[in-house]
Write an enzyme that holds these catalytic residues in place. Structure first.
Site, PDB file in Angstrom:
ATOM      1  N   HIS A  39       0.835  -1.206   0.000  1.00 40.99           N
ATOM      2  CA  HIS A  39       0.000   0.000   0.000  1.00 40.99           C
ATOM      3  C   HIS A  39       0.871   1.258   0.000  1.00 40.99           C
ATOM      4  O   HIS A  39       2.078   1.195   0.219  1.00 40.99           O
ATOM      5  CB  HIS A  39      -0.901   0.027   1.234  1.00 40.99           C
ATOM      6  CG  HIS A  39      -2.082  -0.898   1.129  1.00 40.99           C
ATOM      7  ND1 HIS A  39      -1.982  -2.243   1.406  1.00 40.99           N
ATOM      8  CD2 HIS A  39      -3.386  -0.677   0.780  1.00 40.99           C
ATOM      9  CE1 HIS A  39      -3.180  -2.807   1.227  1.00 40.99           C
ATOM     10  NE2 HIS A  39      -4.042  -1.885   0.853  1.00 40.99           N
TER      11      HIS A  39
ATOM     12  N   LYS B 227      -0.964   4.798   4.805  1.00 41.98           N
ATOM     13  CA  LYS B 227      -1.877   3.869   5.487  1.00 41.98           C
ATOM     14  C   LYS B 227      -1.355   3.644   6.910  1.00 41.98           C
ATOM     15  O   LYS B 227      -0.177   3.369   7.110  1.00 41.98           O
ATOM     16  CB  LYS B 227      -1.913   2.550   4.724  1.00 41.98           C
ATOM     17  CG  LYS B 227      -2.907   1.529   5.251  1.00 41.98           C
ATOM     18  CD  LYS B 227      -2.998   0.344   4.268  1.00 41.98           C
ATOM     19  CE  LYS B 227      -3.868  -0.771   4.827  1.00 41.98           C
ATOM     20  NZ  LYS B 227      -5.263  -0.359   5.025  1.00 41.98           N
TER      21      LYS B 227
END
Lengths: 248, 248, 248, 248
Positions: free
Chosen positions: B133, B137
Site C-alpha cells: 500500500h 496507510k
C-alpha cells in the site's frame, strides 16, 4: 588451460563446480578433495586456482592453508566476518603471487540487482526489499537481502534523502525487519530457490528489480569468471564481491 | 431508475460514488449529505438505496438510523466488528423490506484474488500473503490480507494439510506476521495504492495471484453492483462481502 | 498398492515418472518399456495403470494397444486432435473396465490458472495472456496458453461482453497472436522452463494470475493423482484435463 | 526563482506541468499559452525556461520560434525524427544562450530501467521486452520499448554476444515484433497506464527490470529536473534523454 582444484567436491555446490570446470574449454580439472582429505594434494605445481565450497567452520582454515602453500582461491562458502576477512588479507599479503576471491553470491542476476539498487536508491522516495527462498533455509533474511538494504541505505544518505515515509502505527510484525532503515521481508515457499525483489517508489511510479536464481547452475558462470580473473594474475590480495569482476 | 443517496458525499470515496451514480444510466442521484448534515433528508420516498462512505465512528449509527427509516444501505466504511454487525442484523430484522450490504473491499480484482486463494490453498504445500500500500496507510497488514490469510488457513485445515514448511531458526522480524499460521507481509511504498499478492508453492511449481487497485475508481463497479443487487429486492437482511454478489 | 507401468521410461518425463512411482507409498513400479520394446509385457495381470510419456507420433497406437489388452492409461504425451480423441473414446467404449486420462498439462498451478481465468474473464473489460518458456521450445504459443485464451473468450461470450478494447492502429507484430479475440504473447528466455501469466483489467484495477513450472518435478503430483483416480475404478471412458480430477 | 512558461497549458500533461511548477518552491509560473494563442507572449524577459507539451505536428515550430526569441525549452511532446532534431540543433547553435531538452520519457523509473537494461544486456544469453499500456494508445510498441530493445541490441553487439537463442519454428505472431534482433511484446489492458518489463535470462537465472508509470504525476519530477538543469546555464545546445540529467 587454467588448472582448477576443487575443495568440497562431493558437496552439492562443489559437484556443480567440478562439472562446470570439466565443461569449460579453457580449464582442466586437477585435484578434488572433500572433508577429511587434507589439502596437501593441492599445490602450485598442479593448480592455478582452487575453488572452495565447503562449510563456514572449515573455509577459513582451508583458505589460509592454500594461500600459505602459494595457491590462489575462489571461495563460495558463506559465513565470513570482518575479522576472518582480515586474517585472509594478512595471509595473502605474506604470499605474493597469491590472491583470494570471496563472494556472498555468484549469480550474475543477483549481483546486478544489488548494484542497480544502489544507483536507483538515490532517485526514489521509498524502497523495500523482499527476498524469497525455499523453506529449508534456516536463516532469514538472506545475506544478499541485507547487503542490498544496506547499499540502499548508504546511497540514500549520500543523496541526502531522509527516512523512508511510513505512517504505520501498528503492524503486528507484518512490516518486516528494519535493516539500516530499510524494510526487509523474507518469504519461504516450496518450489522457490533463491529470489530477490527490490521495490522503489515515487509519486505515480514504481521501479522493480528482481533477480531469480532457479537452481545452482546459475552460480557457475560467476564461479568460472572468478577463476579466470584470478588466474590472469591481474588481481592481487583479497577481492570481495563479484561486482568487482563485472565491467560496471 | 434506482434512486441513490450518498452519505459522506464530500469525502474522497463519497465524491467518487456521486460521480459514478451520475454516470450510471440506470441510476439517479437523490440526496447527498455529509458530516453534520443529519440523515433525515434521506427517506424511502426519495431513496431506493443509500451508500455510506463515512468513518468507522459514524457508520454504525448511520446504518441503524437509515434502516429504522426504511432505507436500505450499501456500506463501504471499514471498522466493523462482529458485535456491530449483530446490531445491524437485528435492526434489519425489525424493518422488513430493508437490507444492508457491507463490504471490506469493493474491488472485483481483490474479491476474486481472495476467493481464488481459498480454492488454491487446498493444493499447495506453501502459501504466503504480501500486501502493498501507499505509505500513508496507518494500519498493517490490511484487512483484506488478514481475510485472505484466514481463508487460506481454513481451506488448508479442511483439506487436512498440516502446517506450512518453514525451517527458519532466526529471522529478525523479516518473516512477517503469522495470521492463523500463514505468514503475512506488508510493504509501504510511495506510488502504490492497494495491492495484494498471494503466493502458493509446491515442489517445482508456483501459483501467484495478484490484485492491483491503482485508484479509487476501481471500487465503483463493485459499489454500483451492490446498489443494483439491493434495489432488486432479492436480498434480505445483512450481506457481508462482494463475493456474495458475484456469480462464483 | 497400485501397480504402475511406464511407457517411454527412458525419456526425461518418463524417467521422472519412474522415480515418482517408486517414491509413492501407495504404488509399486511394474513394467517399464521404451521405444522399440513393444507393449506386450504390460498386461492387466501386472498393471493397474500404465503411464505414457512418449511422442505424438506413437502415443495413439500405444493407447489403443494398451486399452485393447484391458489396461487403463494415463497419457502425458501431447499432440492430440479431436479425431484421435474420438478413436480413444471408441476403443475404451469397447473394453469395459478400462479408462484413459489425457492431460495437456499436469502442473496443478497451470491447471488452476487456466480454471481461475475462465471465472475472472466474466468480470473484466480486458484480458491478455503471456506465456514464457525456455528457448528450445519449437512451437509458440504453448497449447496451455491457447487453451486459456479460448476459455477466456468463451467466458466473455457467455457473459455478453463485447470485444476487448484496443485502439492500436499499427503494431509491427508487437501485439502478438489473436486467439479467439484474445491477444497471446510468447516469450522465450534461457533460464525459464514453463510459465503463464494472465492479465485482467478494469478501470483502476488489474488481476494477475501466474503459474510457474520451474522443472519437470512439478508435473509428478498431477501424474500420481491421475493414476490414483483411474485405479479407483470410479472413472469410465476417456477423461481430458486434470481439472476433472481436482475438486473445483 | 526559475520563471517557467507552459505551452499547451490546457492539455492533460500541460495542466500537470502548471500545477507542478506552482507547487515547486524554486519556480514561479510565468506565461501559459495553448493552441491558437501564439507564442509571442513568451519572452526572455519573463521566462527562463518554457515547457512544451503539445502535439507532434506543432512542437517543432514551437521550439524553433521560442529559440529564435532566445528562450530555452524543455520538450515532452513526442514524434521527433532525426531530421527534426537536426533543425533544432541548428537553431540552437544560432542563438547562444539558449538550450533545448527533449525527452521521450520523463519518468525516472522508465529512464533507469532503460539504462540498467543496457548494462545487464552484456551478461545474459537471452533478453526480451514487454511493454504494457492502456488500450487507448494508438501505436505499438511504445517508443520507450523500441529504445530499450535497441539499447540491448547494441550492448550485445559490443559484448560480442551472438543472436538470442530461439528454436521457435511456428508462432502465429505470438513471438511479437523483432526490434534489432530483440523480441518486443505490447500488451493493452484497461486499468494500466504505461509500464515496461525487461527480462534477461541465463541458464538457471533471470533478471527482471520493471518500470511502472501509474499516472501522469510520475513525469513531473523529471520535468522539473530538466527545467532546473536548463536554467542553470550549464547545458548548451540540444540534449536528448533524461538519462543525461541523472548522475549515472
Amino acid at each position: 588451460m587454467v588448472r582448477v582444484s576443487v575443495v568440497g567436491a562431493h558437496g552439492r555446490m562443489g559437484g556443480n563446480v567440478v562439472k562446470a570446470v570439466e565443461g569449460a574449454k579453457d580449464m582442466e580439472l586437477s585435484v578434488t578433495v572433500d572433508a577429511g582429505d587434507g589439502l596437501d594434494a593441492i599445490t602450485p605445481e598442479n593448480t592455478d586456482v582452487a575453488v572452495d565450497f565447503t562449510v563456514p567452520s572449515a573455509t577459513l582454515d582451508n583458505v589460509l592453508s592454500l594461500v600459505s602453500h602459494g595457491v590462489s582461491v575462489v571461495v563460495g562458502t558463506t559465513g565470513w566476518t570482518d575479522d576472518k576477512l582480515d586474517q585472509v588479507r594478512e595471509a595473502v599479503g605474506k604470499h605474493p603471487g597469491t590472491s583470494v576471491f570471496i563472494a556472498p553470491n555468484f549469480a550474475i542476476s543477483a549481483v546486478l540487482a544489488d548494484y542497480f539498487s544502489t544507483i536507483a536508491a538515490k532517485y526514489f522516495e521509498s524502497a523495500e526489499v523482499i527476498e524469497m527462498h525455499h523453506p529449508n533455509k534456516v536463516d532469514a533474511p538472506s545475506g544478499t537481502a541485507i547487503h542490498t538494504a544496506k547499499g540502499i541505505a548508504e546511497a540514500r544518505r549520500e543523496a541526502g534523502l531522509g527516512s523512508i515515509p511510513d505512517d504505520t502505527k501498528s503492524d503486528g510484525g507484518s512490516r518486516g525487519q528494519l535493516v539500516d532503515g530499510v524494510h526487509v521481508h523474507a518469504v519461504r515457499l516450496r518450489g522457490l530457490n533463491a529470489h530477490e525483489e527490490v521495490l522503489f517508489g515515487n509519486a505515480g511510479e514504481q521501479l522493480v528489480i528482481r533477480a531469480d536464481s532457479f537452481d545452482r547452475s546459475s552460480f557457475m558462470p560467476g564461479v568460472l569468471l572468478a577463476v579466470r580473473k584470478l588466474s590472469s594474475g591481474k588481481y592481487q590480495g583479497l577481492t570481495v564481491g563479484l561486482n568487482n569482476f563485472l565491467d560496471l
